[in-house]
Design a protein around this motif. Structure first.
Motif, short mmCIF file in Angstrom:
data_model
loop_
_atom_site.label_atom_id
_atom_site.label_comp_id
_atom_site.label_asym_id
_atom_site.label_seq_id
_atom_site.Cartn_x
_atom_site.Cartn_y
_atom_site.Cartn_z
N PHE A 1 0.88 -1.29 -0.09
CA PHE A 1 0.12 -0.15 0.06
C PHE A 1 0.90 1.15 0.13
O PHE A 1 2.03 1.18 0.20
CB PHE A 1 -1.01 0.00 1.25
N ASN A 2 0.24 2.30 -0.56
CA ASN A 2 0.81 3.55 -0.67
C ASN A 2 0.64 4.51 0.62
O ASN A 2 -0.29 4.38 1.39
CB ASN A 2 0.50 4.24 -1.83
N ILE A 3 1.76 5.36 0.86
CA ILE A 3 1.29 6.58 1.80
C ILE A 3 1.75 7.91 1.31
O ILE A 3 2.96 7.87 1.06
CB ILE A 3 2.17 6.14 3.03
N PHE A 4 0.88 8.71 1.10
CA PHE A 4 1.03 10.05 1.10
C PHE A 4 -0.08 10.89 1.16
O PHE A 4 -1.13 10.29 0.92
CB PHE A 4 1.55 10.51 -0.20
N GLY A 5 -0.21 12.01 1.70
CA GLY A 5 -1.28 12.82 1.78
C GLY A 5 -1.53 12.95 3.39
O GLY A 5 -0.75 13.05 4.02
N ASN A 6 -2.66 13.30 3.64
CA ASN A 6 -3.22 13.58 5.15
C ASN A 6 -2.90 12.34 6.13
O ASN A 6 -3.16 11.31 5.90
CB ASN A 6 -4.76 13.86 5.14
N LEU A 7 -2.09 12.68 7.10
CA LEU A 7 -1.73 11.72 7.90
C LEU A 7 -2.76 10.94 8.75
O LEU A 7 -2.79 9.70 8.63
CB LEU A 7 -0.84 12.46 9.22
N PHE A 8 -3.76 11.47 9.06
CA PHE A 8 -4.90 10.94 9.81
C PHE A 8 -5.77 9.97 8.78
O PHE A 8 -6.15 8.90 9.16
CB PHE A 8 -5.66 11.83 10.57
N GLU A 9 -5.83 10.62 7.47
CA GLU A 9 -6.65 9.67 6.73
C GLU A 9 -5.91 8.49 6.36
O GLU A 9 -6.56 7.41 6.18
CB GLU A 9 -6.93 10.40 5.25
N GLN A 10 -4.58 8.46 6.09
CA GLN A 10 -3.70 7.31 5.72
C GLN A 10 -3.72 6.28 6.89
O GLN A 10 -4.04 5.23 6.74
CB GLN A 10 -2.35 7.70 5.64
N VAL A 11 -3.54 6.65 8.04
CA VAL A 11 -3.55 5.85 9.35
C VAL A 11 -4.96 5.18 9.34
O VAL A 11 -5.27 4.05 9.66
CB VAL A 11 -3.33 6.44 10.73
N CYS A 12 -6.00 6.04 9.47
CA CYS A 12 -7.26 5.43 9.42
C CYS A 12 -7.75 4.38 8.22
O CYS A 12 -8.57 3.52 8.52
CB CYS A 12 -8.33 6.56 9.36
N LYS A 13 -7.44 4.69 7.12
CA LYS A 13 -7.70 3.68 6.01
C LYS A 13 -6.93 2.34 6.07
O LYS A 13 -7.42 1.36 5.99
CB LYS A 13 -6.91 4.15 4.68
N PHE A 14 -5.76 2.39 6.77
CA PHE A 14 -5.19 0.94 7.46
C PHE A 14 -5.72 0.29 8.38
O PHE A 14 -6.01 -0.80 8.26
CB PHE A 14 -3.71 1.22 7.41
#
Length: 537
Positions: free
Chosen positions: A264-277
């Motif tokens: 999976f990818n990570i860039f963008g809003n920190l909280f959106e990324q954590v929550c998607k995982f």
């Protein structure tokens, strides 16, 4: 007093289209679905992590993306990274290898070793991994169209060196559906391509049960224009397509699902990324338990590699990518990734140098040694914001999966180019938003250095000498091999392809005879043909 609304009251939407409130309370958590899907780490539905103690027991694997030029150079880079503390290898291959061409093919001219290691025969694998303990350093092969061939080479190389394939660990990307969506290194049409993925899963289940033959890549779908929620949802749709292919052959889900993994990818809003995982972990567990009737906890695990996405890096002010990379690594750690593959700051320009790769490696090591990221499990768990957004991200993913299924399923939508058109249109709109300043990007449309001299970035040189050396090596292998054995093995590949048999035994026989990537690919092309991308307007 002005009647104009203050900036704080203007709606804020994250990239997945979910509105972000200025304040969250326990009521928001309840409204979004409550804590029913939270659970404990190491227990279904694994929202807080797939292991009970997570990094407290063992930190994430550090697996930098590396590979360039010829196998000799790549072997040297591998040993450099291992000597500096890297605990896994993530191998890049050049474009000819990715699309099944030998180095002496006229179509390969100018691309040999340019964006990854060039591989023609089993001999190249023997050179690239010489002196590397495959029992201690797990290897990930970033290959898709030609994945079956390179998996066969890796297994043959390991077996030749005396490793027990029943105990051998490692991963191959081998996610061809996302290639049709995102990268384009396909070879065969969609249906036979899925068949080949099924062949590798079925073969490894019987011969190399601890090897992960597929790493489903939401990563590249995200890079191609998908939102974070789409990245996860489309990846799950793809994984289900592969699972359906294998189950159709008679395997039970628990015989192979534990070795499926994700990238999976990570860039963008920190909280959106954590929550998607966090959301994705529980959703995948639910899919495997309720839809596929998996019984083993390992079959329900979302095993993932996650690191910084190159799409988040910038050409402008490249030093800022070091800062971005540190935040990407932080997100990966907060998200509970099993493996971290952190991008290097110069990847917007070129193949990472040893210097830039070392900075990325040290960034991950700082999180382990200095920042306390391994001391407790899911440190953001219980946050009103994080739990609310996790629930809403899960709901958004479920909606996308339902829409995909209702439209005919991921295989049909990819075959007809519908998903490709959708994410491409989104990528175009995002670029327009960046150019207009609507989507902020520091150094690009915010805080630009109009007059300050940019610091130079060292480009990775392309050397014609690498191509010459590679072609000479291929010719030496051909001159020294048993041509009758090669001919028999290649004939078997074509016959098994035509008969609908699992192709892996034939491919393994061919690579052991030192047949080349291009020669094996041509036998399959005779039967399957080549993919032609549908054009949609």
């Amino acid at each position: 007093m002005s009647d104009r609304p203050s900036p704080e009251l203007r709606p804020v939407l994250n990239e997945s289209g979910i509105e972000v409130q200025p304040l969250y309370t326990a009521a928001d958590v309840d409204e979004s679905g409550g804590l029913a899907m939270l659970g404990a780490p190491g227990e279904y539905p694994f929202t807080r992590g797939i292991h009970r103690l997570m990094y407290r027991r063992q930190p994430w694997t550090m697996r930098q993306y590396a590979g360039f030029g010829n196998p000799h150079e790549t072997n040297q880079r591998f040993k450099y990274l291992i000597a500096n503390g890297q605990t896994g290898l993530n191998v890049a291959f050049d474009l000819p290898t990715q699309i099944g061409l030998d180095s002496d093919d006229p179509l390969a001219e100018g691309e040999i070793g340019r964006v990854g290691m060039s591989v023609d025969t089993l001999r190249d694998f023997e050179v690239a991994f010489d002196g590397i303990d495959l029992a201690k350093i797990t290897v990930s092969l970033t290959i898709n169209g030609a994945a079956a061939i390179l998996i066969a080479m890796y297994l043959a190389m390991a077996e030749k060196r005396g490793y027990d394939l029943k105990q051998l660990r490692g991963t191959a990307q081998n996610d061809i559906l996302k290639e049709f969506i995102g990268r384009g290194t396909w070879i065969f049409p969609v249906e036979p391509s899925i068949r080949l993925v099924g062949d590798t899963i079925e073969y490894c289940a019987g011969h190399a049960p601890k090897y992960s033959p597929v790493s489903v890549c939401g990563y590249h779908i995200r890079e191609s224009g998908a939102t974070p929620a789409q990245e996860m949802a489309y990846a799950f749709c793809i994984a289900r397509a592969y699972a359906d292919e294998v189950i159709r052959r008679g395997l039970h889900v628990d015989e192979f699902a534990g070795r499926l993994s994700y990238n999976f990818n990570i860039f963008g809003n920190l909280f959106e990324q954590v929550c998607k995982f966090r959301a994705g972990r529980s959703l995948w567990a639910k899919i495997m338990k309720e839809q596929y009737r998996a019984e083993k906890p390992g079959s329900m695990w979302l095993r993932m590699i996650a690191g910084g996405g190159g799409g988040g890096l910038t050409f402008e002010q490249p030093e800022l990518n070091i800062v971005r990379g540190a935040y990407y690594a932080l997100i990966s750690a907060l998200s509970g990734a099993q493996t971290m593959a952190l991008c290097s700051y110069d990847e917007a320009y070129t193949i990472p140098t040893e210097y830039s790769a070392r900075i990325s490696l040290r960034t991950m090591q700082i999180l382990i040694e200095e920042m306390g990221l391994t001391e407790t499990v899911d440190p953001l768990g219980g946050s009103y914001y994080v739990e609310t957004m996790t629930n809403r991200m899960r709901r958004k993913m479920e909606e996308i999966i339902a829409e995909t299924d209702a439209a005919g399923g991921i295989v049909r939508l990819v075959s007809e180019g519908i998903i490709q058109a959708k994410v491409s249109a989104q990528a175009y709109q995002m670029q327009r938003d960046i150019e207009s300043g609507r989507f902020p990007k520091v150094g690009v449309n915010r805080y630009r250095n109009e007059t300050e001299e940019e610091h130079p970035v060292e480009f990775h040189p392309y050397r014609e000498e690498d191509a010459r050396v590679q072609i000479e090596g291929l010719n030496r292998v051909r001159a020294g091999r048993d041509e009758a054995a090669v001919a028999r093995a290649l004939d078997r590949v074509a016959r098994d392809a035509q008969a609908g048999a699992n192709l892996m035994p034939a491919i393994v026989e061919a690579v052991k005879a030192y047949a080349s990537v291009g020669e094996i690919t041509k036998q399959m092309v005779k039967v399957f043909g080549r993919y032609r991308e549908p054009i949609r307007f």
